[in-house]
Write a protein that holds these residues in place. Sequence first.
Motif, PDB file in Angstrom:
ATOM      1  N   GLU A 151       0.837  -1.178   0.000  1.00  0.00           N
ATOM      2  CA  GLU A 151       0.000   0.000   0.000  1.00  0.00           C
ATOM      3  C   GLU A 151       0.880   1.238   0.000  1.00  0.00           C
ATOM      4  O   GLU A 151       2.018   1.201   0.424  1.00  0.00           O
ATOM      5  N   GLU A 152       0.324   2.351  -0.457  1.00  0.00           N
ATOM      6  CA  GLU A 152       1.079   3.597  -0.434  1.00  0.00           C
ATOM      7  C   GLU A 152       1.232   4.125   0.991  1.00  0.00           C
ATOM      8  O   GLU A 152       2.096   4.941   1.274  1.00  0.00           O
ATOM      9  N   GLU A 153       0.359   3.640   1.904  1.00  0.00           N
ATOM     10  CA  GLU A 153       0.505   4.022   3.311  1.00  0.00           C
ATOM     11  C   GLU A 153       1.806   3.453   3.840  1.00  0.00           C
ATOM     12  O   GLU A 153       2.045   2.266   3.784  1.00  0.00           O
ATOM     13  N   GLU A 154       2.665   4.310   4.379  1.00  0.00           N
ATOM     14  CA  GLU A 154       3.948   3.868   4.918  1.00  0.00           C
ATOM     15  C   GLU A 154       3.795   3.496   6.381  1.00  0.00           C
ATOM     16  O   GLU A 154       2.894   3.957   7.078  1.00  0.00           O
ATOM     17  N   ASP A 155       4.686   2.625   6.856  1.00  0.00           N
ATOM     18  CA  ASP A 155       4.658   2.176   8.237  1.00  0.00           C
ATOM     19  C   ASP A 155       5.297   3.222   9.126  1.00  0.00           C
ATOM     20  O   ASP A 155       6.501   3.341   9.130  1.00  0.00           O
ATOM     21  N   LYS A 156       4.458   3.941   9.852  1.00  0.00           N
ATOM     22  CA  LYS A 156       5.003   4.948  10.757  1.00  0.00           C
ATOM     23  C   LYS A 156       4.664   4.632  12.213  1.00  0.00           C
ATOM     24  O   LYS A 156       5.165   5.284  13.116  1.00  0.00           O
ATOM     25  N   GLU A 157       3.769   3.636  12.406  1.00  0.00           N
ATOM     26  CA  GLU A 157       3.372   3.338  13.762  1.00  0.00           C
ATOM     27  C   GLU A 157       4.568   2.848  14.573  1.00  0.00           C
ATOM     28  O   GLU A 157       5.269   1.957  14.179  1.00  0.00           O
ATOM     29  N   GLY A 158       4.740   3.453  15.715  1.00  0.00           N
ATOM     30  CA  GLY A 158       5.805   3.023  16.605  1.00  0.00           C
ATOM     31  C   GLY A 158       7.167   3.565  16.277  1.00  0.00           C
ATOM     32  O   GLY A 158       8.096   3.388  17.031  1.00  0.00           O
ATOM     33  N   SER A 159       7.319   4.253  15.136  1.00  0.00           N
ATOM     34  CA  SER A 159       8.654   4.685  14.742  1.00  0.00           C
ATOM     35  C   SER A 159       9.189   5.775  15.656  1.00  0.00           C
ATOM     36  O   SER A 159      10.387   5.890  15.855  1.00  0.00           O
ATOM     37  N   GLU A 160       8.271   6.592  16.225  1.00  0.00           N
ATOM     38  CA  GLU A 160       8.756   7.652  17.091  1.00  0.00           C
ATOM     39  C   GLU A 160       9.289   7.087  18.403  1.00  0.00           C
ATOM     40  O   GLU A 160      10.023   7.759  19.118  1.00  0.00           O
ATOM     41  N   HIS A 161       8.929   5.835  18.706  1.00  0.00           N
ATOM     42  CA  HIS A 161       9.429   5.209  19.929  1.00  0.00           C
ATOM     43  C   HIS A 161      10.550   4.242  19.633  1.00  0.00           C
ATOM     44  O   HIS A 161      10.987   3.519  20.511  1.00  0.00           O
ATOM     45  N   SER A 162      10.997   4.216  18.386  1.00  0.00           N
ATOM     46  CA  SER A 162      11.988   3.217  17.991  1.00  0.00           C
ATOM     47  C   SER A 162      13.320   3.441  18.677  1.00  0.00           C
ATOM     48  O   SER A 162      13.713   4.563  18.984  1.00  0.00           O
ATOM     49  N   HIS A 196      10.260   7.734   3.441  1.00  0.00           N
ATOM     50  CA  HIS A 196      10.282   7.094   4.766  1.00  0.00           C
ATOM     51  C   HIS A 196      10.879   5.697   4.679  1.00  0.00           C
ATOM     52  O   HIS A 196      11.642   5.283   5.568  1.00  0.00           O
ATOM     53  N   ARG A 197      10.574   4.973   3.631  1.00  0.00           N
ATOM     54  CA  ARG A 197      11.115   3.630   3.466  1.00  0.00           C
ATOM     55  C   ARG A 197      12.629   3.664   3.294  1.00  0.00           C
ATOM     56  O   ARG A 197      13.353   2.843   3.864  1.00  0.00           O
ATOM     57  N   ALA A 198      13.112   4.623   2.498  1.00  0.00           N
ATOM     58  CA  ALA A 198      14.555   4.739   2.288  1.00  0.00           C
ATOM     59  C   ALA A 198      15.269   5.099   3.581  1.00  0.00           C
ATOM     60  O   ALA A 198      16.351   4.578   3.885  1.00  0.00           O
ATOM     61  N   GLU A 199      14.682   5.989   4.353  1.00  0.00           N
ATOM     62  CA  GLU A 199      15.289   6.379   5.623  1.00  0.00           C
ATOM     63  C   GLU A 199      15.277   5.214   6.615  1.00  0.00           C
ATOM     64  O   GLU A 199      16.238   5.011   7.367  1.00  0.00           O
ATOM     65  N   THR A 200      14.194   4.439   6.612  1.00  0.00           N
ATOM     66  CA  THR A 200      14.117   3.267   7.487  1.00  0.00           C
ATOM     67  C   THR A 200      15.227   2.283   7.159  1.00  0.00           C
ATOM     68  O   THR A 200      15.904   1.762   8.059  1.00  0.00           O
ATOM     69  N   GLU A 201      15.432   2.029   5.878  1.00  0.00           N
ATOM     70  CA  GLU A 201      16.482   1.088   5.478  1.00  0.00           C
ATOM     71  C   GLU A 201      17.852   1.594   5.900  1.00  0.00           C
ATOM     72  O   GLU A 201      18.683   0.832   6.402  1.00  0.00           O
ATOM     73  N   LEU A 230      21.661 -11.587   4.398  1.00  0.00           N
ATOM     74  CA  LEU A 230      20.311 -11.097   4.153  1.00  0.00           C
ATOM     75  C   LEU A 230      20.379  -9.658   3.635  1.00  0.00           C
ATOM     76  O   LEU A 230      21.200  -8.871   4.099  1.00  0.00           O
ATOM     77  N   SER A 231      19.525  -9.321   2.666  1.00  0.00           N
ATOM     78  CA  SER A 231      19.573  -7.979   2.089  1.00  0.00           C
ATOM     79  C   SER A 231      18.174  -7.390   1.975  1.00  0.00           C
ATOM     80  O   SER A 231      17.168  -8.086   2.154  1.00  0.00           O
ATOM     81  N   ASP A 232      18.122  -6.100   1.656  1.00  0.00           N
ATOM     82  CA  ASP A 232      16.881  -5.352   1.405  1.00  0.00           C
ATOM     83  C   ASP A 232      16.035  -5.187   2.666  1.00  0.00           C
ATOM     84  O   ASP A 232      15.345  -6.109   3.085  1.00  0.00           O
ATOM     85  N   PHE A 233      16.065  -3.976   3.216  1.00  0.00           N
ATOM     86  CA  PHE A 233      15.348  -3.700   4.451  1.00  0.00           C
ATOM     87  C   PHE A 233      14.357  -2.548   4.310  1.00  0.00           C
ATOM     88  O   PHE A 233      13.920  -1.993   5.314  1.00  0.00           O
ATOM     89  N   ASP A 234      13.998  -2.203   3.079  1.00  0.00           N
ATOM     90  CA  ASP A 234      13.105  -1.058   2.910  1.00  0.00           C
ATOM     91  C   ASP A 234      11.648  -1.397   3.262  1.00  0.00           C
ATOM     92  O   ASP A 234      10.822  -0.494   3.387  1.00  0.00           O
ATOM     93  N   LEU A 235      11.307  -2.669   3.419  1.00  0.00           N
ATOM     94  CA  LEU A 235       9.957  -3.037   3.851  1.00  0.00           C
ATOM     95  C   LEU A 235       9.910  -3.402   5.331  1.00  0.00           C
ATOM     96  O   LEU A 235       8.873  -3.819   5.838  1.00  0.00           O
ATOM     97  N   SER A 236      11.019  -3.266   6.023  1.00  0.00           N
ATOM     98  CA  SER A 236      11.089  -3.683   7.421  1.00  0.00           C
ATOM     99  C   SER A 236      10.333  -2.724   8.329  1.00  0.00           C
ATOM    100  O   SER A 236      10.169  -1.536   8.032  1.00  0.00           O
ATOM    101  N   LEU A 237       9.889  -3.264   9.450  1.00  0.00           N
ATOM    102  CA  LEU A 237       9.149  -2.497  10.457  1.00  0.00           C
ATOM    103  C   LEU A 237       9.992  -2.378  11.712  1.00  0.00           C
ATOM    104  O   LEU A 237      10.519  -3.370  12.213  1.00  0.00           O
ATOM    105  N   ARG A 238      10.156  -1.167  12.212  1.00  0.00           N
ATOM    106  CA  ARG A 238      10.876  -0.946  13.451  1.00  0.00           C
ATOM    107  C   ARG A 238       9.908  -0.937  14.625  1.00  0.00           C
ATOM    108  O   ARG A 238       8.796  -0.419  14.521  1.00  0.00           O
ATOM    109  N   CYS A 239      10.327  -1.507  15.744  1.00  0.00           N
ATOM    110  CA  CYS A 239       9.437  -1.624  16.893  1.00  0.00           C
ATOM    111  C   CYS A 239      10.254  -1.753  18.172  1.00  0.00           C
ATOM    112  O   CYS A 239      11.476  -1.811  18.144  1.00  0.00           O
TER     113      CYS A 239
END
Length: 488
Positions: free
Chosen positions: A36-47, A142-147, A240-249
């Motif tokens: 989805e175009e919605e990016e995973d932002k839930e919990g990122s401020e507490h990461s 956001h995905r690029a920054e997460t990776e 292991l490679s590619d972390f742009d779909l990963s979720l931080r928690c």
Amino acid sequence: MNDLESVHLSFSDLSTVTGSDSSSPTEMNPKKNAEEEEEDKEGSEHSILSSISYSSKDGVFRNLSYRSKPHKGNDFRWEAIQWVKDKDGELGLRHFRVLKKLGFGDIGSVYLAELKVGMMRKCLFAMKVMDKGMLVGRKKLHRAETERQILGILDHPFLPTLYSHFETEKVSCLLMEFCSGGDLHLLRQRQPGKHFTEQAARFYASEVLLSLEYLHMMGVVYRDLKPENVLVREDGHIMLSDFDLSLRCLVKPTLENKSNPNSSYNIEDPSCKFSVCIEPTFCFKPRLFKFNSKSSKLKWEPMFSTKQESVPELVVEPTTARSNSFVGTHEYLSPEIIRGDGHGSAVDWWTFGIFLYELIYGKTPFKGIGNRETLFNIVGQPLKFPSNISGSSSSSALSTDLIKRLLSKDPQKRLGFKRGATEIKQHPFFEGVNWALIRGDKPPNVPEPIDLSLLSSGMNSCKKTTVPKCDEGDSNSSSGSYLEFEFF
């Protein structure tokens, strides 16, 4: 196919597309990404990652990456990069010679790049180049920054090393490890029957399991496990490679007492004669020396009774992680993601089960004619195993039992849901794996050394183009003729 083309050097997923149901899969590119175009932002401020700085100009990044990565602390590439930074003040595109385009993903392209410094050894890197304008336009920033943030904290033998990060006016570059052995998808297709033996599958699955265990410990849910994302280093071990779909928690380590950890494994096949199916064993059996005065010899005696006492174990599983995003690769998506129920870290154990199934059987279990049928099969069809495999004997009862437990459609009943990799490693399928010394095991396949002269000749025969105009006038722009940076 020539020798160079036969070596798949992709660092990014070559099969990733976004939001497409109608693509027709091919043999070499069978999987499609759904997001989805919605990016995973839930919990990122507490990461746990949010407070880390990644500046390469003021030396903060250097201190975090170089001095705090003991697994790569003696890598000569660090010394070469540091030499350039000390000499020129910063690292940029002008310091690299781009040799070959390795592949492309959803948010950028990856190139094989050589650091142009006066050293006897070749310093090769995988350089991921992302167009910042494209990232903003497609809402992928956001995905690029997460990776980038995740790569910055990783320090594990089976995970990539981020050597540096730098930017120009228009592009952002990640400098990472280069794996010369390709990926497990291509390697699997080269095997007899296009599948691995169970012994080889156990080797790769063990190293991937340790990678996922470390990621969960660091508060990262991977969400994109598949053979294309498991690269093979020059020594035959994986990365292991590619972390742009990963979720931080957030993750909270706990120490639990569990008695008889293997006693719950009742293998369904009555013909199974493995000792672990009959008598539960422990991963750790500490013993003490006891001196016998009569015989003047030392003998072993157990520290505690394995029948009555419990064994403490460290559990580091982000069980509270939650996301509602529709992300992943269609054939690997878990039922809870497809149903929109929300998902947590258990999705990694579902994909681990699909991954192991594909290594052993040469295909994924729920694949349909198209993506829509595949998703329907994942939610509504029972798990089935091929009756036989061409080129080898059928799989053991241990591997099928493990896969069944991992591919439970109810995430709360899935193996690994509560105690993560600790629970999975105790399954009898992994009996005999020395987890602490696994890097000393001989890999099933060790890739042939890459002939850099072929890369050079291939580079000379290419149509020479320059870097995009967006970099003209930038102090980091490359001079001379180079491959053009292309973006997906």
